[in-house]
Design an enzyme around this catalytic site. Structure first.
Site, mmCIF file in Angstrom:
data_model
loop_
_atom_site.group_PDB
_atom_site.id
_atom_site.type_symbol
_atom_site.label_atom_id
_atom_site.label_comp_id
_atom_site.label_asym_id
_atom_site.label_seq_id
_atom_site.Cartn_x
_atom_site.Cartn_y
_atom_site.Cartn_z
ATOM 1 N N LYS A 210 0.842 -1.191 0.000
ATOM 2 C CA LYS A 210 0.000 0.000 0.000
ATOM 3 C C LYS A 210 0.879 1.243 0.000
ATOM 4 O O LYS A 210 1.457 1.607 1.018
ATOM 5 C CB LYS A 210 -0.894 0.025 1.250
ATOM 6 C CG LYS A 210 -2.047 1.011 1.109
ATOM 7 C CD LYS A 210 -2.579 1.519 2.432
ATOM 8 C CE LYS A 210 -1.794 2.688 2.965
ATOM 9 N NZ LYS A 210 -1.699 3.852 2.057
ATOM 10 N N THR B 215 6.048 7.890 13.150
ATOM 11 C CA THR B 215 6.092 7.108 14.386
ATOM 12 C C THR B 215 4.676 6.809 14.892
ATOM 13 O O THR B 215 4.386 5.684 15.319
ATOM 14 C CB THR B 215 6.904 7.899 15.442
ATOM 15 O OG1 THR B 215 8.224 8.053 14.909
ATOM 16 C CG2 THR B 215 6.980 7.181 16.772
ATOM 17 N N GLY B 216 3.798 7.809 14.841
ATOM 18 C CA GLY B 216 2.438 7.628 15.352
ATOM 19 C C GLY B 216 1.705 6.516 14.609
ATOM 20 O O GLY B 216 1.057 5.665 15.230
ATOM 21 N N VAL B 217 1.806 6.504 13.286
ATOM 22 C CA VAL B 217 1.117 5.475 12.497
ATOM 23 C C VAL B 217 1.717 4.103 12.817
ATOM 24 O O VAL B 217 0.995 3.125 13.022
ATOM 25 C CB VAL B 217 1.192 5.778 10.982
ATOM 26 C CG1 VAL B 217 0.672 4.602 10.165
ATOM 27 C CG2 VAL B 217 0.396 7.033 10.646
ATOM 28 N N GLU C 82 10.602 1.644 10.015
ATOM 29 C CA GLU C 82 11.533 2.774 10.093
ATOM 30 C C GLU C 82 10.674 4.024 10.128
ATOM 31 O O GLU C 82 9.834 4.222 9.245
ATOM 32 C CB GLU C 82 12.485 2.784 8.896
ATOM 33 C CG GLU C 82 13.348 1.521 8.785
ATOM 34 C CD GLU C 82 14.169 1.221 10.021
ATOM 35 O OE1 GLU C 82 14.555 2.168 10.740
ATOM 36 O OE2 GLU C 82 14.405 0.032 10.301
ATOM 37 N N CYS D 287 13.587 11.749 6.382
ATOM 38 C CA CYS D 287 13.559 11.362 7.796
ATOM 39 C C CYS D 287 14.882 11.713 8.453
ATOM 40 O O CYS D 287 14.960 11.903 9.656
ATOM 41 C CB CYS D 287 13.277 9.877 7.913
ATOM 42 S SG CYS D 287 14.346 8.919 6.854
ATOM 43 N N GLU E 120 9.080 16.368 15.423
ATOM 44 C CA GLU E 120 9.378 16.228 13.994
ATOM 45 C C GLU E 120 8.421 17.126 13.197
ATOM 46 O O GLU E 120 7.207 17.040 13.355
ATOM 47 C CB GLU E 120 9.201 14.776 13.519
ATOM 48 C CG GLU E 120 9.580 14.624 12.049
ATOM 49 C CD GLU E 120 9.409 13.204 11.489
ATOM 50 O OE1 GLU E 120 8.337 12.621 11.652
ATOM 51 O OE2 GLU E 120 10.376 12.706 10.864
HETATM 52 P P1 NAD Z 1 2.670 8.541 7.198
HETATM 53 O O1 NAD Z 1 2.946 7.861 8.487
HETATM 54 O O2 NAD Z 1 1.660 9.610 7.159
HETATM 55 O O3 NAD Z 1 2.216 7.455 6.104
HETATM 56 C C1 NAD Z 1 3.001 6.305 5.846
HETATM 57 C C2 NAD Z 1 2.104 5.243 5.234
HETATM 58 O O4 NAD Z 1 1.192 4.778 6.242
HETATM 59 C C3 NAD Z 1 1.228 5.761 4.081
HETATM 60 O O5 NAD Z 1 1.157 4.770 3.076
HETATM 61 C C4 NAD Z 1 -0.111 5.953 4.751
HETATM 62 O O6 NAD Z 1 -1.190 5.897 3.868
HETATM 63 C C5 NAD Z 1 -0.121 4.762 5.702
HETATM 64 N N1 NAD Z 1 -1.093 4.837 6.803
HETATM 65 C C6 NAD Z 1 -1.467 5.913 7.521
HETATM 66 N N2 NAD Z 1 -2.374 5.561 8.456
HETATM 67 C C7 NAD Z 1 -2.567 4.218 8.335
HETATM 68 C C8 NAD Z 1 -3.385 3.262 9.004
HETATM 69 N N3 NAD Z 1 -4.173 3.610 10.012
HETATM 70 N N4 NAD Z 1 -3.331 1.966 8.593
HETATM 71 C C9 NAD Z 1 -2.510 1.577 7.578
HETATM 72 N N5 NAD Z 1 -1.722 2.447 6.902
HETATM 73 C C10 NAD Z 1 -1.746 3.748 7.279
HETATM 74 O O7 NAD Z 1 4.086 9.065 6.660
HETATM 75 P P2 NAD Z 1 4.427 9.962 5.384
HETATM 76 O O8 NAD Z 1 3.926 11.345 5.605
HETATM 77 O O9 NAD Z 1 4.065 9.274 4.129
HETATM 78 O O10 NAD Z 1 6.021 9.969 5.471
HETATM 79 C C11 NAD Z 1 6.708 10.794 6.338
HETATM 80 C C12 NAD Z 1 7.147 10.062 7.580
HETATM 81 O O11 NAD Z 1 7.935 8.921 7.233
HETATM 82 C C13 NAD Z 1 8.039 10.918 8.474
HETATM 83 O O12 NAD Z 1 7.678 10.717 9.819
HETATM 84 C C14 NAD Z 1 9.440 10.368 8.195
HETATM 85 O O13 NAD Z 1 10.362 10.596 9.225
HETATM 86 C C15 NAD Z 1 9.154 8.926 7.965
HETATM 87 N N6 NAD Z 1 10.206 8.281 7.195
HETATM 88 C C16 NAD Z 1 11.109 7.509 7.849
HETATM 89 C C17 NAD Z 1 12.136 6.899 7.159
HETATM 90 C C18 NAD Z 1 13.159 6.048 7.865
HETATM 91 O O14 NAD Z 1 13.891 5.329 7.197
HETATM 92 N N7 NAD Z 1 13.232 6.106 9.186
HETATM 93 C C19 NAD Z 1 12.243 7.086 5.778
HETATM 94 C C20 NAD Z 1 11.278 7.874 5.129
HETATM 95 C C21 NAD Z 1 10.267 8.467 5.855
#
Ligand code: NAD
Length: 542
Positions: A213, A268-270, A294, A328, A426
């Site tokens: 997804k 992190t929250g998700v 991650e 990130c 963040e």
């Molecule tokens: P996000 O958490 O908003 O979304 C990530 C994914 O989770 C998306 O596909 C979203 O649709 C899905 N999602 C959201 N709620 C869900 C639920 N209830 N059930 C199932 N899936 C759900 O993150 P984003 O805005 O796309 O990306 C930014 C975040 O990602 C930042 O916090 C960043 O630090 C992190 N990030 C971390 C790394 C790493 O390697 N540590 C790399 C890239 C991004």
């Protein structure tokens, strides 16, 4: 028939093209961008069991830098599509898991070469359009990092398979690295095309089947990934791409008895929410699902009084603002000693003031748009908060405008409060907060850095005093999974700096490393005895 121990090609990092204006590579990429920008709007289907699935719920896709321009629509699904994707994956599982590893390797090595060649411009241009990356940011992500993921993962897979137990005389012990029994759910963020692909490709390479997804804001480039998989020969049903609201997908996936793993990158929250869902359903699964995630960061730069001010300023301007701070790993808090601050401030303000901002098809733009309206509102909300507080001040940037695209000026704030909100949370945008510390309070400042945020992803120390560098390595041992000395805290390269963080930043399974691939296997130990005993009596019985 596979009757030899095959060696795979030695992985080397894909050379990054520089895209100097006027060169053929630059002309070719910009031409591809314009072609894709001007073509009739595309339609992105879901990919389920090799079928291209369309629905009546068509959602528009627009470049973040030009919100009124519709470049296509993606087909949005519901719970029935999630169920169909799981079914398709499970149907493909037996044949895929049984396919010899060298055949799986060939598919992903072919994907690497297709991406290095005929798919390169298309993948880069799609990433420029979908995620508003400039040519260089697109190249290092969508082309080079993804090529590296494919090639290095193939090599690491063979390292894993070669790891075998000892055998004493009279027996033969073997380890079989089975794929997980079930399907893997890959959930990916908007910001890296390479991560989006790797989260589905890495488990598949190890023989798993995947339901993927992507983030809604990345659907345009997600389609090119699926086209690449098809061209490389990933069989139908092995990687299924669905576009469904997260909670709708989660509701089906996390209740499914065959869920074998979650491969997540995002906030992190998700991630915490998804982990909890798995925990709530733990008694219903056939196996304990592998959970790899991650997540967020609050990445730091600490300068010591022995550092070079120009190096500190450049680490800040590149580390905080490339790809609009939506990495990130992006530096979002800096600790600068009082002796260096006047010079660092002058240089960094000069650098940031010279950034040009606009569409990525104009390569003189260093800064492009942030991903979408939700991100724009969140980031601009932080900027407004800074403006409203007495203990912080903006020294460059601070303006934003979403009339054409989601443009936010790279912004640096200075605070007198080391626990100021934007030193801890963040933001995931082009906002850097600086705390100027007493140049003689270095050790206390390192403790402050360690204790200020819940994250532990990346960080860097800028210093020429070796004792100071060593002290930072010790005090900040658990503050970052990727630690840099005299460099910006971004730009990890597959095969060179395995990437991932701990604490609130994730499970630290290091994407693009053997550690990650191992999570997608479930080892079976096989002991064979050559001369089997026929009497139960041991010698001690007399
Ligand atoms: P996000 O958490 O908003 O979304 C990530 C994914 O989770 C998306 O596909 C979203 O649709 C899905 N999602 C959201 N709620 C869900 C639920 N209830 N059930 C199932 N899936 C759900 O993150 P984003 O805005 O796309 O990306 C930014 C975040 O990602 C930042 O916090 C960043 O630090 C992190 N990030 C971390 C790394 C790493 O390697 N540590 C790399 C890239 C991004």
């Amino acid at each position: 028939m596979s009757n030899a121990f095959f060696n795979v090609p030695i992985a080397i990092n894909e050379p990054v093209k520089a895209y100097k204006p006027g060169t053929d590579e630059h002309k070719s990429l910009i031409a591809k961008y314009k072609e894709m920008y001007n073509q009739a709007p595309v339609e992105v289907p879901m990919y389920i069991g090799g079928e291209h699935v369309k629905t009546n719920d068509k959602r528009p896709m627009a470049p973040p830098h030009e919100r009124s321009k519709v470049i296509g629509h993606y087909n949005h699904g519901d719970a029935s599509h999630v169920e169909a994707a799981i079914e398709a994956a499970l149907k493909a599982r037996k044949e895929w898991a049984a396919l010899p590893w060298d055949q799986r390797a060939s598919i992903f090595l072919r994907a690497a070469d297709l991406l290095a060649g005929p798919f390169r411009d298309r993948m880069n241009a799609a990433t420029m359009l979908a995620q508003s990356k400039n040519v260089f940011q697109a190249e290092i992500d969508a082309a080079c990092e993804l090529i590296d993921f494919f090639r290095f993962n193939v090599q690491y897979m063979t390292h894993i398979y070669k790891e075998q137990p000892e055998s004493l005389p009279g027996m033969w012990n073997r380890l079989q690295y089975r794929p997980l029994e079930g399907f893997v759910f890959a959930v990916t963020p908007f910001n890296f095309t390479s991560i989006a692909a790797n989260l589905s490709a890495a488990p598949a390479l190890m023989g798993n089947v995947v339901v993927w997804k992507p983030a809604e804001s990345q659907m345009y480039s997600a389609q090119v990934i699926m086209e690449l998989y098809e061209a490389a020969g990933v069989p139908p049903g092995v990687i299924n791409m669905i576009s469904v609201d997260g909670p709708v997908a989660g509701d089906v996936v996390f209740k499914h008895k065959d869920l074998a793993g979650l491969h997540f990158t995002g906030s992190t929250g998700v991630f915490r929410h998804l982990w909890k869902e798995i925990g709530d359903n733990i008694a219903n699964y056939k196996s304990y699902p592998r959970i790899v995630g991650e997540t967020g960061g609050k990445d730091f730069i600490v300068a010591h009084k022995s550092a070079n001010p120009a190096e500190v300023a450049t680490a800040m301007s590149r580390g905080a603002f490339e790809f609009q701070g939506q990495k990130c790993s992006a530096a979002s808090r800096a600790y600068v000693p009082s002796n260096l601050w006047p010079e660092v401030k002058k240089l960094v303000v000069e650098q940031v003031s010279s950034f040009k901002m606009g569409s990525p098809d104009d390569s003189s733009n260093f800064i492009n748009a942030v991903i979408d309206e939700r991100a724009f509102d969140k980031i601009s909300g932080y900027i407004d908060y800074i403006k409203s507080q007495d203990d912080a001040e903006i020294i460059v940037g601070g303006n934003y405008d979403k009339s054409t695209g989601y443009f936010i000026e790279p912004t640096i704030a200075v605070t007198t409060n080391p626990k100021f909100r934007t030193m801890c949370e963040e933001i995931f945008g082009p906002v850097l907060t600086v705390y100027v510390y007493d140049e003689n309070a270095y050790e206390e400042t390192l403790h402050l850095v360690d204790e200020t945020s819940e994250y532990a992803l990346t960080g860097s120390i800028m210093a020429y005093d070796r004792y100071a560098i060593n002290m930072a390595l010790e005090i900040l041992e658990n503050a970052a999974g990727n630690f840099y000395i005299n460099d910006k805290p971004t730009g990890a390269v597959v095969g060179q700096q395995p990437f991932g963080g701990a604490r609130g930043s994730g499970t630290n399974d290091k994407a693009g490393a053997a550690m990650n691939l191992l999570r997608w296997t479930s080892a079976r130990t096989i002991k064979e005895t050559f001369v089997t005993p026929t009497d139960y009596r041991y010698p001690f019985l007399g």
